[in-house]
Design a protein around this motif. Structure first.
Motif, PDB file in Angstrom:
ATOM      1  N   ARG A 162      -6.476  -0.076   7.931  1.00  0.00           N
ATOM      2  CA  ARG A 162      -6.206  -1.512   8.032  1.00  0.00           C
ATOM      3  C   ARG A 162      -7.518  -2.302   7.960  1.00  0.00           C
ATOM      4  O   ARG A 162      -7.617  -3.304   7.253  1.00  0.00           O
ATOM      5  CB  ARG A 162      -5.474  -1.829   9.341  1.00  0.00           C
ATOM      6  CG  ARG A 162      -5.414  -3.306   9.707  1.00  0.00           C
ATOM      7  CD  ARG A 162      -4.481  -4.140   8.902  1.00  0.00           C
ATOM      8  NE  ARG A 162      -3.143  -3.609   8.988  1.00  0.00           N
ATOM      9  CZ  ARG A 162      -2.211  -3.793   8.048  1.00  0.00           C
ATOM     10  NH1 ARG A 162      -2.475  -4.520   6.999  1.00  0.00           N
ATOM     11  NH2 ARG A 162      -1.018  -3.274   8.167  1.00  0.00           N
ATOM     12  N   VAL A 166      -0.382   2.885   7.048  1.00  0.00           N
ATOM     13  CA  VAL A 166      -1.684   2.269   7.319  1.00  0.00           C
ATOM     14  C   VAL A 166      -2.013   2.409   8.806  1.00  0.00           C
ATOM     15  O   VAL A 166      -1.310   1.869   9.653  1.00  0.00           O
ATOM     16  CB  VAL A 166      -1.661   0.777   6.902  1.00  0.00           C
ATOM     17  CG1 VAL A 166      -2.979   0.099   7.241  1.00  0.00           C
ATOM     18  CG2 VAL A 166      -1.349   0.647   5.421  1.00  0.00           C
ATOM     19  N   ASP A 223      -5.223   2.140  11.898  1.00  0.00           N
ATOM     20  CA  ASP A 223      -6.205   1.101  12.240  1.00  0.00           C
ATOM     21  C   ASP A 223      -7.441   1.157  11.348  1.00  0.00           C
ATOM     22  O   ASP A 223      -7.969   0.121  10.930  1.00  0.00           O
ATOM     23  CB  ASP A 223      -6.614   1.213  13.712  1.00  0.00           C
ATOM     24  CG  ASP A 223      -5.496   0.804  14.646  1.00  0.00           C
ATOM     25  OD1 ASP A 223      -4.548   0.121  14.197  1.00  0.00           O
ATOM     26  OD2 ASP A 223      -5.560   1.169  15.836  1.00  0.00           O
ATOM     27  N   ASP A 282      -8.384  -4.864   5.050  1.00  0.00           N
ATOM     28  CA  ASP A 282      -8.653  -6.264   5.383  1.00  0.00           C
ATOM     29  C   ASP A 282      -9.959  -6.732   4.746  1.00  0.00           C
ATOM     30  O   ASP A 282     -10.043  -7.851   4.245  1.00  0.00           O
ATOM     31  CB  ASP A 282      -8.701  -6.459   6.897  1.00  0.00           C
ATOM     32  CG  ASP A 282      -7.311  -6.452   7.525  1.00  0.00           C
ATOM     33  OD1 ASP A 282      -6.312  -6.527   6.775  1.00  0.00           O
ATOM     34  OD2 ASP A 282      -7.231  -6.369   8.758  1.00  0.00           O
ATOM     35  N   TRP A 298       0.864  -1.177   0.000  1.00  0.00           N
ATOM     36  CA  TRP A 298       0.000   0.000   0.000  1.00  0.00           C
ATOM     37  C   TRP A 298       0.899   1.224   0.000  1.00  0.00           C
ATOM     38  O   TRP A 298       1.902   1.251   0.728  1.00  0.00           O
ATOM     39  CB  TRP A 298      -0.898  -0.039   1.243  1.00  0.00           C
ATOM     40  CG  TRP A 298      -1.963   0.981   1.220  1.00  0.00           C
ATOM     41  CD1 TRP A 298      -1.974   2.172   1.890  1.00  0.00           C
ATOM     42  CD2 TRP A 298      -3.176   0.940   0.489  1.00  0.00           C
ATOM     43  NE1 TRP A 298      -3.103   2.858   1.619  1.00  0.00           N
ATOM     44  CE2 TRP A 298      -3.876   2.126   0.753  1.00  0.00           C
ATOM     45  CE3 TRP A 298      -3.741   0.017  -0.382  1.00  0.00           C
ATOM     46  CZ2 TRP A 298      -5.110   2.416   0.192  1.00  0.00           C
ATOM     47  CZ3 TRP A 298      -4.966   0.300  -0.941  1.00  0.00           C
ATOM     48  CH2 TRP A 298      -5.638   1.479  -0.653  1.00  0.00           C
TER      49      TRP A 298
END
Length: 131
Positions: A70, A65, A67, A74, A61
């Motif tokens: 992320r 990143v 949270d 995900d 990426w």
């Protein structure tokens, strides 16, 4: 940006596929880079035996990143992992079982298998089957 259809009148070098398609780069013999939207996936295939290979997936990426990002990534990657695990791998296993059976006289590769075709052409040249 313009859709692929809207880009049809542009010169080929001015057209942009990223964002409209997955752009794949095959790095022989065992790496595939997928440029998907705004990130890269690197698939590395490590053969362990004639009938066993480990696939390693690394995601890249372009920005740090946190949270929140992320969690978003995900969810996005979960779809690709499901597709690979639930469709691609089972299909590959069936193909390899069929090939290993010895009952297949010939194998026809379709136009979507450009990397497999290129691999076989390189292999044939290396072992002297063609000039």
């Amino acid at each position: 940006g313009p859709t692929l259809y809207e880009q049809r009148s542009l010169a080929p070098d001015d057209r942009r596929l990223v964002g409209h398609a997955t752009v794949q780069h095959f790095l022989a013999p065992n790496v595939m880079l997928n440029h998907v939207f705004d990130y890269l996936l690197m698939w590395r295939f490590v053969p362990l035996a004639v009938d066993r290979t480990v696939a390693q997936l690394t995601r890249y990426w372009p920005t740090p990143v946190d949270d929140e990002l992320r969690a978003k990534l995900d969810r996005r990657f979960a779809w690709q992992e499901r597709l690979t695990r639930d469709e691609d791998y089972p299909a590959s296993e069936r193909i390899h079982r069929a090939l290993a059976s010895g009952r297949i006289d010939t194998n026809v590769l379709g136009r979507n298998e450009a990397a497999v075709i290129a691999f076989h052409e390189i292999l044939e040249r290396r072992i002297g089957m063609v000039s």
